[in-house]
Design a protein around this motif. Structure first.
Motif, PDB file in Angstrom:
ATOM      1  N   ILE A 167      71.505  -8.126 -48.631  1.00  0.00           N
ATOM      2  CA  ILE A 167      71.165  -8.817 -49.876  1.00  0.00           C
ATOM      3  C   ILE A 167      69.671  -9.127 -49.956  1.00  0.00           C
ATOM      4  O   ILE A 167      69.028  -8.906 -50.995  1.00  0.00           O
ATOM      5  CB  ILE A 167      71.979 -10.125 -50.010  1.00  0.00           C
ATOM      6  N   ARG A 168      69.085  -9.597 -48.873  1.00  0.00           N
ATOM      7  CA  ARG A 168      67.676 -10.014 -48.895  1.00  0.00           C
ATOM      8  C   ARG A 168      66.712  -8.848 -49.043  1.00  0.00           C
ATOM      9  O   ARG A 168      65.540  -9.035 -49.380  1.00  0.00           O
ATOM     10  CB  ARG A 168      67.348 -10.808 -47.627  1.00  0.00           C
ATOM     11  N   SER A 169      67.206  -7.617 -48.808  1.00  0.00           N
ATOM     12  CA  SER A 169      66.310  -6.461 -48.884  1.00  0.00           C
ATOM     13  C   SER A 169      66.230  -5.851 -50.281  1.00  0.00           C
ATOM     14  O   SER A 169      65.430  -4.957 -50.522  1.00  0.00           O
ATOM     15  CB  SER A 169      66.770  -5.380 -47.894  1.00  0.00           C
ATOM     16  N   VAL A 170      67.058  -6.346 -51.205  1.00  0.00           N
ATOM     17  CA  VAL A 170      67.117  -5.763 -52.550  1.00  0.00           C
ATOM     18  C   VAL A 170      66.391  -6.678 -53.531  1.00  0.00           C
ATOM     19  O   VAL A 170      66.755  -7.839 -53.706  1.00  0.00           O
ATOM     20  CB  VAL A 170      68.577  -5.540 -53.001  1.00  0.00           C
ATOM     21  N   THR A 171      65.381  -6.128 -54.196  1.00  0.00           N
ATOM     22  CA  THR A 171      64.583  -6.904 -55.149  1.00  0.00           C
ATOM     23  C   THR A 171      65.162  -6.792 -56.568  1.00  0.00           C
ATOM     24  O   THR A 171      66.035  -5.962 -56.840  1.00  0.00           O
ATOM     25  CB  THR A 171      63.138  -6.396 -55.174  1.00  0.00           C
ATOM     26  N   LYS A 172      64.617  -7.615 -57.442  1.00  0.00           N
ATOM     27  CA  LYS A 172      65.027  -7.573 -58.843  1.00  0.00           C
ATOM     28  C   LYS A 172      64.738  -6.197 -59.444  1.00  0.00           C
ATOM     29  O   LYS A 172      65.567  -5.642 -60.175  1.00  0.00           O
ATOM     30  CB  LYS A 172      64.280  -8.661 -59.629  1.00  0.00           C
ATOM     31  N   GLN A 173      63.582  -5.635 -59.136  1.00  0.00           N
ATOM     32  CA  GLN A 173      63.214  -4.318 -59.669  1.00  0.00           C
ATOM     33  C   GLN A 173      64.177  -3.237 -59.191  1.00  0.00           C
ATOM     34  O   GLN A 173      64.512  -2.314 -59.934  1.00  0.00           O
ATOM     35  CB  GLN A 173      61.773  -3.966 -59.251  1.00  0.00           C
ATOM     36  N   MET A 174      64.626  -3.358 -57.950  1.00  0.00           N
ATOM     37  CA  MET A 174      65.586  -2.379 -57.409  1.00  0.00           C
ATOM     38  C   MET A 174      66.914  -2.465 -58.159  1.00  0.00           C
ATOM     39  O   MET A 174      67.508  -1.444 -58.499  1.00  0.00           O
ATOM     40  CB  MET A 174      65.787  -2.622 -55.911  1.00  0.00           C
ATOM     41  N   LEU A 175      67.370  -3.678 -58.429  1.00  0.00           N
ATOM     42  CA  LEU A 175      68.636  -3.840 -59.162  1.00  0.00           C
ATOM     43  C   LEU A 175      68.526  -3.278 -60.571  1.00  0.00           C
ATOM     44  O   LEU A 175      69.477  -2.680 -61.089  1.00  0.00           O
ATOM     45  CB  LEU A 175      69.030  -5.315 -59.220  1.00  0.00           C
ATOM     46  N   LEU A 176      67.358  -3.474 -61.201  1.00  0.00           N
ATOM     47  CA  LEU A 176      67.180  -3.003 -62.577  1.00  0.00           C
ATOM     48  C   LEU A 176      66.908  -1.502 -62.660  1.00  0.00           C
ATOM     49  O   LEU A 176      66.964  -0.928 -63.750  1.00  0.00           O
ATOM     50  CB  LEU A 176      66.028  -3.762 -63.240  1.00  0.00           C
ATOM     51  N   SER A 177      66.648  -0.867 -61.524  1.00  0.00           N
ATOM     52  CA  SER A 177      66.337   0.571 -61.523  1.00  0.00           C
ATOM     53  C   SER A 177      67.539   1.446 -61.833  1.00  0.00           C
ATOM     54  O   SER A 177      67.397   2.605 -62.227  1.00  0.00           O
ATOM     55  CB  SER A 177      65.761   0.978 -60.168  1.00  0.00           C
ATOM     56  N   GLY A 178      68.751   0.898 -61.636  1.00  0.00           N
ATOM     57  CA  GLY A 178      69.952   1.697 -61.846  1.00  0.00           C
ATOM     58  C   GLY A 178      70.361   2.502 -60.630  1.00  0.00           C
ATOM     59  O   GLY A 178      71.377   3.215 -60.659  1.00  0.00           O
ATOM     60  N   ASN A 179      69.610   2.392 -59.541  1.00  0.00           N
ATOM     61  CA  ASN A 179      69.918   3.143 -58.317  1.00  0.00           C
ATOM     62  C   ASN A 179      70.893   2.412 -57.407  1.00  0.00           C
ATOM     63  O   ASN A 179      71.291   2.934 -56.367  1.00  0.00           O
ATOM     64  CB  ASN A 179      68.629   3.438 -57.545  1.00  0.00           C
ATOM     65  N   TYR A 180      71.262   1.208 -57.802  1.00  0.00           N
ATOM     66  CA  TYR A 180      72.167   0.404 -56.980  1.00  0.00           C
ATOM     67  C   TYR A 180      73.288  -0.146 -57.854  1.00  0.00           C
ATOM     68  O   TYR A 180      73.087  -0.430 -59.034  1.00  0.00           O
ATOM     69  CB  TYR A 180      71.409  -0.757 -56.320  1.00  0.00           C
ATOM     70  N   ARG A 181      74.461  -0.271 -57.281  1.00  0.00           N
ATOM     71  CA  ARG A 181      75.575  -0.902 -57.995  1.00  0.00           C
ATOM     72  C   ARG A 181      75.927  -2.205 -57.304  1.00  0.00           C
ATOM     73  O   ARG A 181      75.801  -2.330 -56.071  1.00  0.00           O
ATOM     74  CB  ARG A 181      76.790   0.021 -58.075  1.00  0.00           C
ATOM     75  N   VAL A 182      76.371  -3.146 -58.104  1.00  0.00           N
ATOM     76  CA  VAL A 182      76.814  -4.431 -57.582  1.00  0.00           C
ATOM     77  C   VAL A 182      78.306  -4.539 -57.851  1.00  0.00           C
ATOM     78  O   VAL A 182      78.759  -4.303 -58.975  1.00  0.00           O
ATOM     79  CB  VAL A 182      76.063  -5.601 -58.255  1.00  0.00           C
ATOM     80  N   ALA A 183      79.062  -4.866 -56.812  1.00  0.00           N
ATOM     81  CA  ALA A 183      80.523  -4.931 -56.948  1.00  0.00           C
ATOM     82  C   ALA A 183      81.036  -6.233 -56.345  1.00  0.00           C
ATOM     83  O   ALA A 183      80.491  -6.742 -55.360  1.00  0.00           O
ATOM     84  CB  ALA A 183      81.175  -3.734 -56.265  1.00  0.00           C
ATOM     85  N   GLN A 184      82.097  -6.748 -56.955  1.00  0.00           N
ATOM     86  CA  GLN A 184      82.743  -7.963 -56.461  1.00  0.00           C
ATOM     87  C   GLN A 184      84.017  -7.594 -55.716  1.00  0.00           C
ATOM     88  O   GLN A 184      84.800  -6.750 -56.180  1.00  0.00           O
ATOM     89  CB  GLN A 184      83.068  -8.897 -57.631  1.00  0.00           C
ATOM     90  N   GLU A 185      84.237  -8.231 -54.573  1.00  0.00           N
ATOM     91  CA  GLU A 185      85.442  -7.968 -53.787  1.00  0.00           C
ATOM     92  C   GLU A 185      86.699  -8.233 -54.614  1.00  0.00           C
ATOM     93  O   GLU A 185      86.735  -9.136 -55.451  1.00  0.00           O
ATOM     94  CB  GLU A 185      85.493  -8.889 -52.563  1.00  0.00           C
TER      95      GLU A 185
END
Length: 488
Positions: free
Chosen positions: A326-344
């Motif tokens: 979690i600490r390695s992912v920045t706001k810009q990375m999340l907004l890039s579309g290269n990462y997905r966020v999922a809830q258990e």
């Protein structure tokens, strides 16, 4: 021939050049902007056009067949004036009684006017009754801006309508012209009438509607009935209807029926109108968070481990599916579309304990919820577009075709509902861990697939079969009405 020589008067002569000149003036003066209007102008602009309704013998019963339907326009709330009925009737009488003169009512002038107006009225009527007077794909999918630019304006509109339906082909007008020429227009006009039973019910209601507002509501719902879906609403077997204005789901089978409250999308993230088939269910699904929610809510919490842990959110690299710290992912990375966020999956998941999947272009589905309090609200427009159902387990049982008891009990256990079979009770005793129970069953196929229709009707039948009036929660009635005005 000498006995008829006095009839060879200029007023009775059908002159091709005069006919053509009159038609050109009518084309220039015609400001109508419907597809039928444009097709009419296009036809008479062609170098080799021929009159469709008038010939040297006059005008035959084809015009009467069309006029008979046009004289019933008030029964569907349309205006005879919008179809030029009075002018057609007057010129038809002139040409048949030879009430002609050498001025504006010469044979050539009357023939040109009559042919043009009959063609335009016929196309307007055929397009409208066969396909709908408006195109819902064009109207609704160009309604809500999703992305805008200060220079370019609207870049992308939100999709709101995804029902595969009959649409007029490019040569539809040519088809109607062939019907006119081949003297089969009378049969075709009967053929294109909407045969939807609900349409007939609304049409009958229109006769006695006491107020302008009630007429308006009936007419916009009649228009919805004209849109011919490739997946027509079936009246037998299992089928599910979600009527957005009612915030209600209705499920019917030949033996049973089920109804429940639902939550739909808010005005910014409207639930789309669509039809599909429920193909499978997922128990304790993982929620992949939409990009719109990441942009508005999640991204600003980038690096906040406690926030992600509290909500049981995980971040994955899309290409490798590798979970990221979690600490390695920045706001810009999340907004890039290269990462997905999922809830258990499991208790507390935003999708609840079960999701009902069906193919559509919006990633919309029916699902349970971790916030059941929303079902107590009168106006239940609080979702991001999906439909939350208040009786998820009942719906799961409904869509299954003669399931065995152990399958149903496995679903109960995985959803946190006490088992009812001996085998299920024994399983719960031997597996007290919640995490293990949650994984007892995940994917449940639905065979045969169950038709689902997410509709928008402000007049619709409730669970008891009574016709009810529902509020125009997304303002779609007004949108349809505005687009019908050229016919009123």
């Amino acid at each position: 021939m000498e006995a008829f020589s006095d009839m060879k008067a200029p007023a009775f002569v059908l002159d091709a050049h005069e006919v053509d000149a009159c038609l050109k003036k009518m084309i220039k003066a015609d400001a109508g902007n419907t597809r039928a209007d444009r097709q009419t102008r296009s036809y008479y602009k062609e170098a080799d056009y021929a009159l469709l309704w008038v010939d040297r013998m006059g005008v035959d019963e084809r015009a009467d067949s069309l006029l008979a339907w046009l004289q019933l326009l008030n029964e569907i709330g349309m205006s005879e004036q919008a179809f030029g009925v009075d002018e057609i009737e007057q010129d038809l009488k002139r040409i048949r009684t030879l009430d002609l003169n050498e001025g504006k009512n010469s044979m050539s002038q009357v023939a040109a006017r009559l042919d043009y107006r009959l063609t335009k009225a016929c196309l307007r009527y055929c397009y409208g009754q066969r396909f709908g007077f408006i195109n819902p794909h064009h109207v609704f999918n160009n309604l809500d801006a999703e992305k805008t630019d200060s220079v370019k304006g609207v870049i992308k509109y939100r999709g709101l309508y995804d029902v595969k339906m009959d649409m007029p082909s490019k040569d539809y007008a040519a088809k109607v012209f062939r019907k006119i020429r081949n003297d089969s227009i009378a049969a075709y006009l009967r053929e294109i009438q909407p045969n939807n039973r609900f349409y007939g019910q609304l049409k009958k209601m229109l006769e006695s509607a006491p107020t302008a507002d009630q007429r308006k509501r009936i007419m916009v719902n009649m228009e919805r009935c004209r849109w011919r879906s490739h997946q027509p609403m079936v009246e037998t077997g299992r089928r599910i209807f979600v009527n957005i204005p009612a915030y209600h789901l209705y499920a019917y089978s030949d033996e049973d029926q089920l109804d429940m409250r639902v939550v739909c999308g808010n005005k910014k993230t409207k639930t789309p109108i669509l039809s599909s088939y429920i193909e499978w269910m997922e128990i304790n699904p993982q929620w992949v968070i939409p990009m719109s929610i990441i942009e508005n809510d999640v991204a600003r919490k980038a690096g906040d481990s406690s926030y992600f842990a509290r909500n049981r959110y995980h971040i994955y690299e899309r290409t490798t599916n590798k979970e990221m710290p979690i600490r390695s992912v920045t706001k810009q990375m999340l907004l890039s579309g290269n990462y997905r966020v999922a809830q258990e999956g499991g208790e507390g998941n935003s999708l609840g304990r079960i999701v009902f999947r069906f193919k559509n272009n919006f990633s919309v589905f029916l699902h349970d919820t971790s916030n059941p309090g929303a079902f107590e609200r009168q106006s239940r427009d609080v979702s991001h577009g999906c439909v939350r159902v208040s009786k998820p387990f009942d719906l799961a049982q409904f869509v299954l075709d003669n399931p065995d008891e152990w399958l149903v009990d496995r679903m109960r256990i995985a959803m946190g509902i006490p088992a009812e079979t001996i085998q299920g009770i024994d399983y719960e005793r031997d597996h007290p861990e919640t995490a293990e129970r949650n994984k007892l069953i995940g994917y449940v196929p639905v065979k045969p697939h169950v038709p689902i229709y997410i509709i928008y009707y402000t007049l619709w039948l409730d669970a008891s079969g009574m016709l009810q009036t529902w509020p125009d929660v997304y303002g779609y009635d007004e949108v349809i009405w505005d687009n019908l005005k050229s016919y009123l």
